[in-house]
Scaffold this motif. Structure first.
Motif, PDB file in Angstrom:
ATOM      1  N   SER A  51       6.996   3.531  -8.455  1.00 27.75           N
ATOM      2  CA  SER A  51       6.173   2.746  -9.714  1.00 27.75           C
ATOM      3  C   SER A  51       4.803   2.929  -9.570  1.00 27.75           C
ATOM      4  CB  SER A  51       6.645   1.611  -9.777  1.00 27.75           C
ATOM      5  OG  SER A  51       6.249   0.882  -8.644  1.00 27.75           O
ATOM      6  N   GLU A  52       4.269   3.045  -8.343  1.00 33.55           N
ATOM      7  CA  GLU A  52       2.740   3.216  -8.268  1.00 33.55           C
ATOM      8  C   GLU A  52       2.032   4.597  -8.336  1.00 33.55           C
ATOM      9  OE1 GLU A  52       1.800   1.165  -4.947  1.00 33.55           O
ATOM     10  OE2 GLU A  52       2.632  -0.730  -5.555  1.00 33.55           O
ATOM     11  N   GLY A  53       2.926   5.419  -7.744  1.00 33.38           N
ATOM     12  CA  GLY A  53       2.229   6.785  -7.693  1.00 33.38           C
ATOM     13  C   GLY A  53       2.300   7.620  -8.695  1.00 33.38           C
ATOM     14  N   ARG A  54       2.256   8.931  -8.422  1.00 36.28           N
ATOM     15  CA  ARG A  54       2.146  10.205  -9.382  1.00 36.28           C
ATOM     16  C   ARG A  54       3.234  10.989  -9.026  1.00 36.28           C
ATOM     17  NH1 ARG A  54      -4.256  11.800  -9.592  1.00 36.28           N
ATOM     18  NH2 ARG A  54      -5.048   9.841 -10.303  1.00 36.28           N
ATOM     19  N   ARG A  55       4.004  11.568  -9.910  1.00 36.14           N
ATOM     20  CA  ARG A  55       5.132  12.496  -9.627  1.00 36.14           C
ATOM     21  C   ARG A  55       4.413  13.918  -9.679  1.00 36.14           C
ATOM     22  NH1 ARG A  55       9.762  10.914  -7.663  1.00 36.14           N
ATOM     23  NH2 ARG A  55      11.286  12.506  -7.566  1.00 36.14           N
ATOM     24  N   VAL A  62       3.877  10.502  -4.884  1.00 36.21           N
ATOM     25  CA  VAL A  62       2.561  10.149  -4.099  1.00 36.21           C
ATOM     26  C   VAL A  62       1.874   9.001  -4.497  1.00 36.21           C
ATOM     27  CG1 VAL A  62       0.614  11.198  -2.901  1.00 36.21           C
ATOM     28  CG2 VAL A  62       2.617  12.721  -3.500  1.00 36.21           C
ATOM     29  N   SER A  63       1.712   8.085  -3.796  1.00 34.49           N
ATOM     30  CA  SER A  63       0.843   6.815  -4.170  1.00 34.49           C
ATOM     31  C   SER A  63      -0.241   6.798  -3.193  1.00 34.49           C
ATOM     32  CB  SER A  63       1.774   5.555  -4.264  1.00 34.49           C
ATOM     33  OG  SER A  63       2.047   5.182  -2.716  1.00 34.49           O
ATOM     34  N   GLY A  64      -0.922   5.425  -3.372  1.00 36.48           N
ATOM     35  CA  GLY A  64      -2.060   5.140  -2.263  1.00 36.48           C
ATOM     36  C   GLY A  64      -1.456   4.644  -1.055  1.00 36.48           C
ATOM     37  N   LYS A  65      -0.471   4.511  -0.980  1.00 42.29           N
ATOM     38  CA  LYS A  65       0.344   4.158   0.197  1.00 42.29           C
ATOM     39  C   LYS A  65       0.991   5.227   0.936  1.00 42.29           C
ATOM     40  CE  LYS A  65       1.496  -0.573  -1.511  1.00 42.29           C
ATOM     41  NZ  LYS A  65       2.681  -1.465  -1.805  1.00 42.29           N
ATOM     42  N   THR A  66       0.877   6.257   0.737  1.00 50.93           N
ATOM     43  CA  THR A  66       1.648   7.610   1.350  1.00 50.93           C
ATOM     44  C   THR A  66       0.649   8.197   2.365  1.00 50.93           C
ATOM     45  OG1 THR A  66       2.822   8.060  -0.793  1.00 50.93           O
ATOM     46  CG2 THR A  66       2.619   9.851   0.929  1.00 50.93           C
ATOM     47  N   LYS A  67       0.854   8.279   3.536  1.00 46.85           N
ATOM     48  CA  LYS A  67       0.204   8.747   4.492  1.00 46.85           C
ATOM     49  C   LYS A  67       0.624  10.273   4.802  1.00 46.85           C
ATOM     50  CE  LYS A  67      -0.385   4.209   6.918  1.00 46.85           C
ATOM     51  NZ  LYS A  67      -0.249   3.464   8.101  1.00 46.85           N
ATOM     52  N   TRP A  68      -0.316  10.853   5.455  1.00 47.25           N
ATOM     53  CA  TRP A  68       0.055  12.409   5.938  1.00 47.25           C
ATOM     54  C   TRP A  68       1.322  12.627   6.690  1.00 47.25           C
ATOM     55  CZ3 TRP A  68      -2.370  15.922   3.068  1.00 47.25           C
ATOM     56  CH2 TRP A  68      -3.529  15.706   2.516  1.00 47.25           C
ATOM     57  N   ASP A  69       1.566  11.900   7.769  1.00 47.71           N
ATOM     58  CA  ASP A  69       2.750  12.195   8.657  1.00 47.71           C
ATOM     59  C   ASP A  69       3.971  11.984   7.528  1.00 47.71           C
ATOM     60  OD1 ASP A  69       2.194   9.507   8.150  1.00 47.71           O
ATOM     61  OD2 ASP A  69       2.772   8.758  10.116  1.00 47.71           O
ATOM     62  N   ILE A  70       4.114  10.918   6.947  1.00 54.59           N
ATOM     63  CA  ILE A  70       5.198  10.528   5.735  1.00 54.59           C
ATOM     64  C   ILE A  70       5.188  11.698   4.811  1.00 54.59           C
ATOM     65  CG2 ILE A  70       6.124   9.278   3.923  1.00 54.59           C
ATOM     66  CD1 ILE A  70       4.604   6.930   5.433  1.00 54.59           C
ATOM     67  N   LEU A 106      -9.406  11.639   3.538  1.00 57.90           N
ATOM     68  CA  LEU A 106      -8.733  10.822   2.487  1.00 57.90           C
ATOM     69  C   LEU A 106      -7.449  10.871   2.744  1.00 57.90           C
ATOM     70  CD1 LEU A 106     -10.966  11.643  -0.268  1.00 57.90           C
ATOM     71  CD2 LEU A 106     -11.339   9.774   1.291  1.00 57.90           C
ATOM     72  N   LEU A 107      -6.513  10.004   2.171  1.00 56.49           N
ATOM     73  CA  LEU A 107      -5.227  10.048   2.013  1.00 56.49           C
ATOM     74  C   LEU A 107      -4.754  11.059   0.899  1.00 56.49           C
ATOM     75  CD1 LEU A 107      -4.260   6.167   1.912  1.00 56.49           C
ATOM     76  CD2 LEU A 107      -3.716   7.778   3.879  1.00 56.49           C
ATOM     77  N   PRO A 108      -3.580  11.718   0.870  1.00 61.21           N
ATOM     78  CA  PRO A 108      -3.184  12.675   0.069  1.00 61.21           C
ATOM     79  C   PRO A 108      -3.553  12.405  -1.572  1.00 61.21           C
ATOM     80  CG  PRO A 108      -1.360  12.370   1.633  1.00 61.21           C
ATOM     81  CD  PRO A 108      -2.282  11.337   1.783  1.00 61.21           C
ATOM     82  N   ILE A 109      -3.256  11.239  -1.839  1.00 58.22           N
ATOM     83  CA  ILE A 109      -3.420  10.630  -3.311  1.00 58.22           C
ATOM     84  C   ILE A 109      -5.212  10.956  -3.426  1.00 58.22           C
ATOM     85  CG2 ILE A 109      -4.253   8.225  -2.899  1.00 58.22           C
ATOM     86  CD1 ILE A 109      -2.440   9.809  -5.989  1.00 58.22           C
ATOM     87  N   GLY A 110      -5.873  10.974  -2.579  1.00 59.01           N
ATOM     88  CA  GLY A 110      -7.354  11.434  -2.974  1.00 59.01           C
ATOM     89  C   GLY A 110      -7.644  12.730  -3.231  1.00 59.01           C
TER      90      GLY A 110
END
Length: 682
Positions: free
Chosen positions: A236-240, A271-279, A327-331
């Protein structure tokens, strides 16, 4: 003597040593025993009690004033009056005679005459007040420290409560995943039980059932993965974001950005602001693995998640050797950068994974082709028309150029299209190449030469005579294509070191190419529309079965040389209504006319070899769109249309003769030998 007796009496009763009162202190005795003195004592006690009740209203000031007044009286008078009580010395107590009146008051264990004055009580209370203030200050400090400790304890308890909530949430998610896993396990067991109950079916039917079972389980796993991604908080928060795979033996993201045909979509993720690189690393590898499982449920193209070398988000390259970006992936998913591109292992990693993915040919078969070229440097792809020989030759040539360390340029791969009029020109071209190999450097020559449609050349041995004296290391790689083998194949094998690769419709890689290609297009349509259509999936699985059924019919009434290649079915549209119109037109205007002509010629050459069965009957029975009884949308292939009944050379009884049986047995053994070996060295 009387005084001594009284003293002894006191020692026995009160166990207290009293001073004997002298005869000179009679005034004091009179004063102590007088009613005025007793009244003064009562009034002093009353004053003390009143003073205690009025502590809150100036008790310290009154105590000091009374104390100083008493002190002044003592200094000026020199002696106490009869109305005053001497409580500051022991004289008042010790000089009191042992009178019966005093004994009455001392029987209860109390001495009514021993009472402190207001001044002495005030002094002691003043000293105690300072001590009380100090104690209050210490108590206040300890109370503050205790408050800090309590606040720290409350903060720790709040953190512990948050950890407990997180643990409970994780437990609930694990229970949900376990229930989904149990559901999938039950479905797989039910499919196994269904297959075990059908023991009377042929081996081929069991094989197809197992393949279907793997497809069903794969689709269930894929849908579960999509469900997990969609129902996650990031959904709901991230981008498809779509996920692409860059094509080529050496995948280049820059080339894919210019040419969209150089990339293939395989899925999407949120992908949202909580998605980390390892995930993100794990999700991308899992999506690629599920994609190859869906494209090729039998062999998976020989690829796995380890085939992923790196993925790109804009200018960021993520691989096992690189560090974690700032930065995180969303950045980095901003502006025009709204996709993730995957690079597979290629020539730089001395791998053929990217080539197998692009050509949809299993990795083991591609590796075999490359090994033949590296060892013998000359191969010829032989098979029916429409099997993708030219396309395969072009991709093998590009891989060899990149493997040699050169770049793909216009002169790195030379293609010569052969026809009936260019046989002489081909001979001159090859002679010129042989001369350049002897006189010039290798860098001036093309790395690979593709000779397309060599079956138009009558005498292949004469065309390649110029290469008899050329060393293999100096000569470019040669990849030829032709529709069928000729009588000169043995000469090319013995004198020119050519190797023959058979590309037949009944064997890999051609046999499964159509299904893999259509499933790739189906996944691409699903990613673009974000929808999954099960009815269209059934149609895509049905089209390769129709192709195999038609080729089996052609082999029965003619030969494998006239079978239809998969190229005719590659243009199937990814839409239910449009796909029905496409197949109807293809059947009525392309397939039926070709099959009438091929079967007619086969009957004239080989005669009747089997009972007649119209292939349109099976097509209509399995038609995925549904057909009404009175609806005639497909043309039929009748036996009178091909002259099956009018052929008089071989009748039904003659077909069972030993001569025809021997002929059929020989052809069957040839087909079986072709199916057993992938590469035929003639």
């Amino acid at each position: 003597m009387l005084g001594k007796d009284l003293s002894a009496h006191h020692l026995q009763e009160g166990s207290r040593i009293q001073r004997q009162i002298s005869s000179d202190s009679m005034s004091s005795i009179n004063s102590m025993s007088s009613a005025c003195s007793f009244t003064s004592q009562q009034s002093a006690a009353t004053d003390v009690e009143a003073a205690k009740k009025k502590k809150k209203k100036g008790w310290l000031r009154n105590s000091f004033s009374k104390a100083f007044n008493n002190k002044k009286k003592t200094r000026t008078g020199g002696s106490l009056s009869d109305n005053e009580q001497d409580t500051n010395s022991l004289r008042s107590t010790l000089s009191v005679p042992n009178s019966p009146l005093l004994q009455i008051h001392m029987q209860n264990g109390q001495h009514p005459l021993i009472k402190g004055s207001h001044s002495s009580g005030a002094l002691s209370e003043g000293e105690d007040s300072v001590t009380i203030m100090e104690l209050r200050k210490q108590l206040r400090d300890k109370d503050m420290k205790l408050t800090d400790i309590r606040l720290e304890a409350l903060s720790s308890a709040h953190q512990l409560e948050q950890l407990r909530e997180a643990m409970n949430k994780m437990k609930n998610e694990m229970c949900a995943l376990k229930s989904d896993n149990d559901r999938l396990t039950r479905m797989i067991h039910s499919s196994h039980s269904l297959n075990s109950s059908q023991t009377s079916l042929p081996h081929q039917s069991r094989t197809s059932s197992e393949s279907l079972e793997r497809t069903i389980s794969l689709s269930e796993n894929t849908s579960l993965a999509d469900l997990l991604i969609q129902e996650s908080p990031e959904r709901s928060e991230g981008r498809r974001v779509p996920i692409m795979v860059y094509l080529g033996s050496n995948p280049d993201p820059n080339r894919a950005r210019v040419d969209k045909a150089a990339e293939v979509p395989i899925g999407s993720l949120a992908v949202s602001g909580k998605t980390k690189w390892d995930i993100l690393d794990n999700i991308i590898r899992k999506i690629f693995k599920e994609y190859v499982l869906r494209i090729d449920p039998v062999t998976n193209l020989g690829l796995s998640s380890e085939s992923v070398y790196s993925y790109h988000i804009g200018d960021i390259v993520r691989s096992k050797e690189t560090d974690v970006p700032e930065l995180l992936p969303i950045g980095y998913l901003v502006g025009d950068t709204m996709q993730i591109g995957i690079c597979l292992k290629g020539t730089k990693q001395n791998s053929v994974d990217s080539l197998a993915f692009e050509t949809l040919i299993p990795k083991s078969i591609v590796q075999r082709y490359i090994s033949l070229l590296m060892e013998h440097r000359r191969i010829i792809l032989c098979g029916p028309s429409g099997t993708g020989k030219t396309y395969l030759a072009q991709k093998l040539a590009e891989h060899l150029v990149l493997r040699s360390g050169r770049e793909l340029t216009a002169g790195s791969v030379a293609t010569f299209n052969v026809d009936h009029k260019t046989a002489k020109e081909l001979r001159q071209y090859l002679a010129n190449i042989a001369e350049q190999c002897e006189n010039t450097g290798v860098g001036d020559l093309p790395t690979v030469i593709i000779l397309d449609n060599l079956h138009h050349v009558g005498a292949l041995g004469e065309v390649f005579n110029g290469f008899l004296s050329v060393k293999y290391q100096k000569c470019p790689y040669i990849i030829g294509t032709m529709n069928q083998a000729t009588c000169s194949t043995t000469n090319l094998q013995l004198h020119h070191n050519f190797r023959w690769v058979l590309c037949a419709n009944h064997m890999e890689p051609v046999k499964g190419f159509l299904g893999r290609y259509l499933r790739r297009r189906l996944v691409e349509a699903e990613v673009m529309t974000s929808l999954r259509n099960n009815d269209l999936n059934k149609i895509i699985d049905w089209v390769p079965k129709v192709w195999l059924h038609l080729n089996k019919f052609l082999e029965t009434h003619s030969s494998s040389d006239v079978t239809i290649g998969p190229r005719l079915f590659l243009s199937a549209p990814m839409e239910i209504g449009g796909c029905k119109i496409w197949f109807t037109d293809l059947w009525n205007y392309s397939i039926v006319p070709y099959m009438l002509e091929a079967v007619r010629e086969g009957l004239q050459v080989y005669g009747k070899r089997a009972q007649w069965e119209d292939p349109s009957d099976w097509v209509l029975e399995t038609f995925p769109w549904g057909v009404a009884k009175d609806e005639q949308i497909l043309l039929r292939i009748r036996q009178e249309d091909v002259g099956y009944d009018s052929i008089g050379l071989l009748s039904t009884s003659e077909n069972n003769s030993p001569k025809v049986a021997v002929k059929n047995k020989e052809e069957g053994s040839v087909n079986e030998s072709e199916g057993d070996s992938m590469i035929s060295d003639v």
